[in-house]
Design an enzyme around this catalytic site. Structure first.
Site, PDB file in Angstrom:
ATOM      1  N   HIS A  84      12.957  -5.364  38.055  1.00 32.15           N
ATOM      2  CA  HIS A  84      11.836  -5.437  37.109  1.00 32.15           C
ATOM      3  C   HIS A  84      10.971  -6.675  37.391  1.00 32.15           C
ATOM      4  O   HIS A  84       9.742  -6.582  37.500  1.00 32.15           O
ATOM      5  CB  HIS A  84      12.412  -5.482  35.694  1.00 32.15           C
ATOM      6  CG  HIS A  84      11.392  -5.560  34.611  1.00 32.15           C
ATOM      7  ND1 HIS A  84      10.993  -4.471  33.883  1.00 32.15           N
ATOM      8  CD2 HIS A  84      10.685  -6.622  34.117  1.00 32.15           C
ATOM      9  CE1 HIS A  84      10.090  -4.846  32.988  1.00 32.15           C
ATOM     10  NE2 HIS A  84       9.894  -6.147  33.112  1.00 32.15           N
ATOM     11  N   GLU A  85      11.621  -7.822  37.514  1.00 35.24           N
ATOM     12  CA  GLU A  85      10.884  -9.066  37.740  1.00 35.24           C
ATOM     13  C   GLU A  85      10.245  -9.113  39.128  1.00 35.24           C
ATOM     14  O   GLU A  85       9.171  -9.691  39.304  1.00 35.24           O
ATOM     15  CB  GLU A  85      11.811 -10.267  37.546  1.00 35.24           C
ATOM     16  CG  GLU A  85      12.292 -10.457  36.121  1.00 35.24           C
ATOM     17  CD  GLU A  85      11.159 -10.627  35.130  1.00 35.24           C
ATOM     18  OE1 GLU A  85      10.126 -11.214  35.506  1.00 35.24           O
ATOM     19  OE2 GLU A  85      11.296 -10.162  33.991  1.00 35.24           O
ATOM     20  N   HIS A  88       6.839  -7.639  38.912  1.00 34.98           N
ATOM     21  CA  HIS A  88       5.833  -8.613  38.456  1.00 34.98           C
ATOM     22  C   HIS A  88       5.436  -9.553  39.592  1.00 34.98           C
ATOM     23  O   HIS A  88       4.257  -9.812  39.826  1.00 34.98           O
ATOM     24  CB  HIS A  88       6.392  -9.457  37.311  1.00 34.98           C
ATOM     25  CG  HIS A  88       6.662  -8.700  36.058  1.00 34.98           C
ATOM     26  ND1 HIS A  88       5.744  -7.865  35.477  1.00 34.98           N
ATOM     27  CD2 HIS A  88       7.767  -8.664  35.258  1.00 34.98           C
ATOM     28  CE1 HIS A  88       6.257  -7.352  34.371  1.00 34.98           C
ATOM     29  NE2 HIS A  88       7.484  -7.811  34.211  1.00 34.98           N
TER      30      HIS A  88
END
Length: 385
Positions: A84-85, A88
């Site tokens: 997920h990170e 980003h």
């Protein structure tokens, strides 16, 4: 990931320690990925609370298998947060926004960008990238379930991966800071109103509602005697605390970032004086007297801004030395346009390692010098009123 010079790139990398935020796992385009000590605590809590649920889902499993699957779920949850990170991080880097580091910590993760996105569209895309990655991974694992024999340990492991990614993706879409949904909400309000601060305040309210909702859901589970009530309680309490603290931090950061109405950059700039670069440093100091000094070489090229502290040291031993020896170079990031919005100027000053900045007009002519201390004092004074 701030830009570095050639000298810095050629230097050996410093070994990161827990003082830097955790154990270095690897790097992504030179961005360190760190595992914080609190991650182990959070994972241990997940294992302990999840193990009874595994016993109920797989009644015939031995204690060793049950604990192993619980530990696997904690690891998969961590990997889901990491993926997920990374979403980003990669999108931010593609947009040219530096990332200082990526950290995994207690039940969460954080990609620390080095500067605030300049436009709401950038903020929205960076925020959406993480949930998109999580939902795609959840969908892939969900499809994989059809290829795995049901009711076995392998099936449960794949199901855990699907649930972990879906939970990370859906939870982060909730409309409250510091979650991604809150950042997307801020971007939307920012785009509609033209004010980032308005978006932040709306998303902070959303963060408070999310934290309250988590606590209510945990209490409902306890009252109903649901099978996962203890896991739900532990996760919800910690997560609600994380959301509440994060929302408060975002509001504090926005308050410090805000630019007071009625304050113009030109109100803070000191008059600028141009002197020949070969002028004696003692004369340059005398001429400064509260003004900014641009030293210009004979060919008309600016040598830099006079660094008064360096000039005073030089004048003590060699008062007739050329003032150029005590200059601070004028770099692209230390040149400010007087017509730029105040918030962007404050952001530039915060993220640039310099104590004075050359302010120019729309035609590139020097209009004054802005010192970091003057800006800090003016913003602090306006907030106290």
């Amino acid at each position: 990931m701030a830009a570095t010079g050639e000298h810095e790139r050629n230097q050996p990398r410093r070994v990161l320690t827990t003082a830097d935020g955790g154990l270095l796992l690897f790097r992504v385009q030179d961005v360190p990925v760190l595992l914080a000590p609190s991650w182990w605590i959070g994972s241990l809590v997940v294992v302990v609370l999840y193990q009874p649920l595994v016993d109920r889902l797989l009644p015939g499993a031995s204690p060793g298998v049950s604990w192993a699957l619980s530990a696997a779920f904690a690891v998969l949850l961590g990997l889901s947060v990491l993926a997920h990170e990374l979403g980003h991080c990669v999108v931010a880097l593609r947009m040219g926004i530096p990332v200082r580091r990526l950290r995994l910590f207690l039940l969460g993760g954080l990609s620390e960008v080095a500067r605030t996105p300049r436009r709401p569209g950038q903020e929205g895309l960076i925020a959406a990238a993480g949930p998109v990655v999580s939902v795609l991974l959840a969908a892939f694992c969900g499809l994989l379930l059809f290829a795995v024999p049901p009711d076995g340990a392998v099936w449960l492991l794949v199901a855990e991966c699907a649930v972990a990614n879906l939970a990370v993706g859906v939870f982060n879409l909730l409309p409250g800071l510091p979650l991604d949904g809150g950042r997307m909400l801020r971007a939307g309000v920012w785009a509609m109103t033209g004010r980032r601060g308005s978006g932040t305040r709306a998303a902070v309210v959303g963060g408070g509602l999310v934290a309250a909702g988590l606590l209510v859901w945990a209490l409902v589970g306890m009252a109903a005697g649901s099978e996962d009530r203890w896991l739900r309680l532990g996760v919800c309490v910690v997560t609600a605390w994380f959301v509440a603290v994060g929302a408060g931090s975002e509001l504090s950061a926005e308050t410090s970032r805000g630019w007071p109405e009625g304050l113009a950059v030109t109100d803070l700039t000191r008059p600028v004086l141009q002197l020949p670069a070969e002028s004696p440093v003692s004369d340059a100091l005398t001429a400064a007297a509260g003004r900014g000094v641009v030293l210009v070489r004979a060919d008309g090229v600016a040598a830099g801004l006079l660094d008064e502290a360096a000039a005073e040291r030089l004048a003590e031993t060699s008062p007739q030395a050329p003032a150029e020896l005590a200059t601070e170079p004028i770099r692209a990031e230390t040149v400010l346009l007087a017509s730029e919005p105040g918030e962007e100027i404050a952001e530039r000053v915060r993220e640039t390692a310099a104590w004075q900045f050359l302010v120019v007009d729309d035609e590139g002519r020097p209009a004054g010098v802005l010192r970091r201390e003057d800006l800090r004092s003016a913003l602090a004074a306006r907030r106290v009123r």
